[in-house]
Scaffold this motif. Structure first.
Motif, PDB file in Angstrom:
ATOM      1  N   LEU A  19      35.923  44.328   1.442  1.00  0.00           N
ATOM      2  CA  LEU A  19      34.665  43.725   1.858  1.00  0.00           C
ATOM      3  C   LEU A  19      34.963  42.444   2.627  1.00  0.00           C
ATOM      4  O   LEU A  19      35.827  41.667   2.237  1.00  0.00           O
ATOM      5  N   LEU A  21      33.675  38.956   3.562  1.00  0.00           N
ATOM      6  CA  LEU A  21      32.690  38.014   3.036  1.00  0.00           C
ATOM      7  C   LEU A  21      32.627  36.735   3.856  1.00  0.00           C
ATOM      8  O   LEU A  21      33.652  36.185   4.262  1.00  0.00           O
ATOM      9  N   ALA A  46      38.277  42.422  -1.483  1.00  0.00           N
ATOM     10  CA  ALA A  46      37.511  41.719  -0.464  1.00  0.00           C
ATOM     11  C   ALA A  46      38.380  40.664   0.190  1.00  0.00           C
ATOM     12  O   ALA A  46      39.489  40.362  -0.261  1.00  0.00           O
ATOM     13  N   ASP A  99      30.547  40.746   7.136  1.00  0.00           N
ATOM     14  CA  ASP A  99      29.248  41.414   7.133  1.00  0.00           C
ATOM     15  C   ASP A  99      28.521  41.289   5.800  1.00  0.00           C
ATOM     16  O   ASP A  99      27.443  41.852   5.625  1.00  0.00           O
ATOM     17  N   TRP A 100      29.077  40.523   4.869  1.00  0.00           N
ATOM     18  CA  TRP A 100      28.394  40.155   3.630  1.00  0.00           C
ATOM     19  C   TRP A 100      28.217  38.642   3.614  1.00  0.00           C
ATOM     20  O   TRP A 100      29.162  37.901   3.909  1.00  0.00           O
ATOM     21  N   ILE A 102      27.428  35.575   1.213  1.00  0.00           N
ATOM     22  CA  ILE A 102      27.480  35.240  -0.209  1.00  0.00           C
ATOM     23  C   ILE A 102      27.081  33.777  -0.372  1.00  0.00           C
ATOM     24  O   ILE A 102      27.857  32.869  -0.066  1.00  0.00           O
ATOM     25  N   PHE A 118      21.632  41.143   8.023  1.00  0.00           N
ATOM     26  CA  PHE A 118      22.589  41.736   7.077  1.00  0.00           C
ATOM     27  C   PHE A 118      21.811  42.420   5.947  1.00  0.00           C
ATOM     28  O   PHE A 118      21.846  41.973   4.797  1.00  0.00           O
ATOM     29  N   LYS A 121      22.843  42.856   2.196  1.00  0.00           N
ATOM     30  CA  LYS A 121      24.164  42.254   2.058  1.00  0.00           C
ATOM     31  C   LYS A 121      24.119  40.727   1.997  1.00  0.00           C
ATOM     32  O   LYS A 121      25.122  40.055   2.271  1.00  0.00           O
ATOM     33  N   HIS A 156      19.922  39.989  -4.924  1.00  0.00           N
ATOM     34  CA  HIS A 156      19.754  40.141  -3.489  1.00  0.00           C
ATOM     35  C   HIS A 156      18.741  39.100  -3.008  1.00  0.00           C
ATOM     36  O   HIS A 156      17.803  38.754  -3.728  1.00  0.00           O
ATOM     37  N   ILE A 199      29.303  41.160  -6.699  1.00  0.00           N
ATOM     38  CA  ILE A 199      29.601  41.537  -5.311  1.00  0.00           C
ATOM     39  C   ILE A 199      30.133  42.966  -5.265  1.00  0.00           C
ATOM     40  O   ILE A 199      29.691  43.798  -4.447  1.00  0.00           O
ATOM     41  N   ALA A 203      28.143  46.218  -3.591  1.00  0.00           N
ATOM     42  CA  ALA A 203      28.776  47.020  -2.542  1.00  0.00           C
ATOM     43  C   ALA A 203      28.877  48.491  -2.959  1.00  0.00           C
ATOM     44  O   ALA A 203      28.677  49.391  -2.127  1.00  0.00           O
TER      45      ALA A 203
END
Length: 207
Positions: A19, A21, A46, A99-100, A102, A118, A121, A156, A199, A203
């Motif tokens: 992933l 981040l 990630a 593309d995430w 956080i 996003f 995400k 989310h 996370i 995902a």
């Protein structure tokens, strides 16, 4: 301590590619370090592509440098609107191949501009058992209400503050002699425990 939501099975879900981040932080960055530690230990598959911070004095910048992570300052005071800031966040996230998004102590309300860029995400962690005590000063709110338990929630992000679908929660007892600082410290231990797992779980639910 207890979890209101199960952690992903051990080992946590892995993906064909790690992933990517982008971590947004405004303060000390302890959750950033918890995420980086989970990655280094092989628990979270990630990579932290970039750390974005909005406060020039935020300690997270020093922590990112020590961890060898790219960092970018986007000072919110230099933007005419929240949407303008979010547009620069999007550009920075994309430029670093993430593309995430956080949010780890990101003390700015985000707009639909960022959320739509996003979908599914953008994650946040909040120091209460949502939907109780959303917004700022959640620990103080909990103590003022006289609750017997508090905790933290990974969720989310939606436009309404601290309102999105919950991924994982952890419960922390409120002790009779607790102060905001002591309760916050115990909650933060659980934040570090559940955020990397959340996370991975988020995902896996999108896979």
């Amino acid at each position: 301590m207890a979890l209101l939501s199960p952690l992903p099975p051990s080992p946590w879900p892995r993906f064909s590619e790690p992933l990517k981040l982008a971590v947004l932080a405004s303060g000390n960055g302890s959750n950033l370090e918890a995420i980086a530690t989970a990655i280094a230990q092989g628990d979270l598959h990630a990579q932290v592509q970039v750390v974005i911070y909005n406060n020039p004095k935020a300690k997270v910048a020093e922590r990112a440098e020590r961890l060898g992570l790219p960092k970018v300052l986007l000072n919110h005071r230099h933007y005419p609107s929240r949407e303008a800031l979010d547009q620069d966040i999007i550009s920075t996230v994309q430029a670093h191949g993430a593309d995430w998004v956080i949010m780890a102590g990101w003390m700015r309300c985000v707009t639909q501009v960022l959320i739509d860029a996003f979908p599914g995400k953008v994650l946040n962690i909040h120091p209460s058992l949502l939907p109780s005590f959303p917004g700022i000063h959640a620990v103080d709110q909990a103590l003022a209400a006289g609750v017997k338990v508090s905790g933290c929630t990974v969720h989310h992000v939606e436009l309404k503050v601290d309102s999105g679908p919950i991924i994982i929660q952890a419960v922390v007892p409120v002790l009779p002699d607790d102060t905001p600082d002591t309760l916050q410290a115990r909650i933060q231990v659980q934040e570090h425990r559940i955020y990397p797992a959340a996370i991975a779980l988020a995902a896996s639910q999108m896979a």
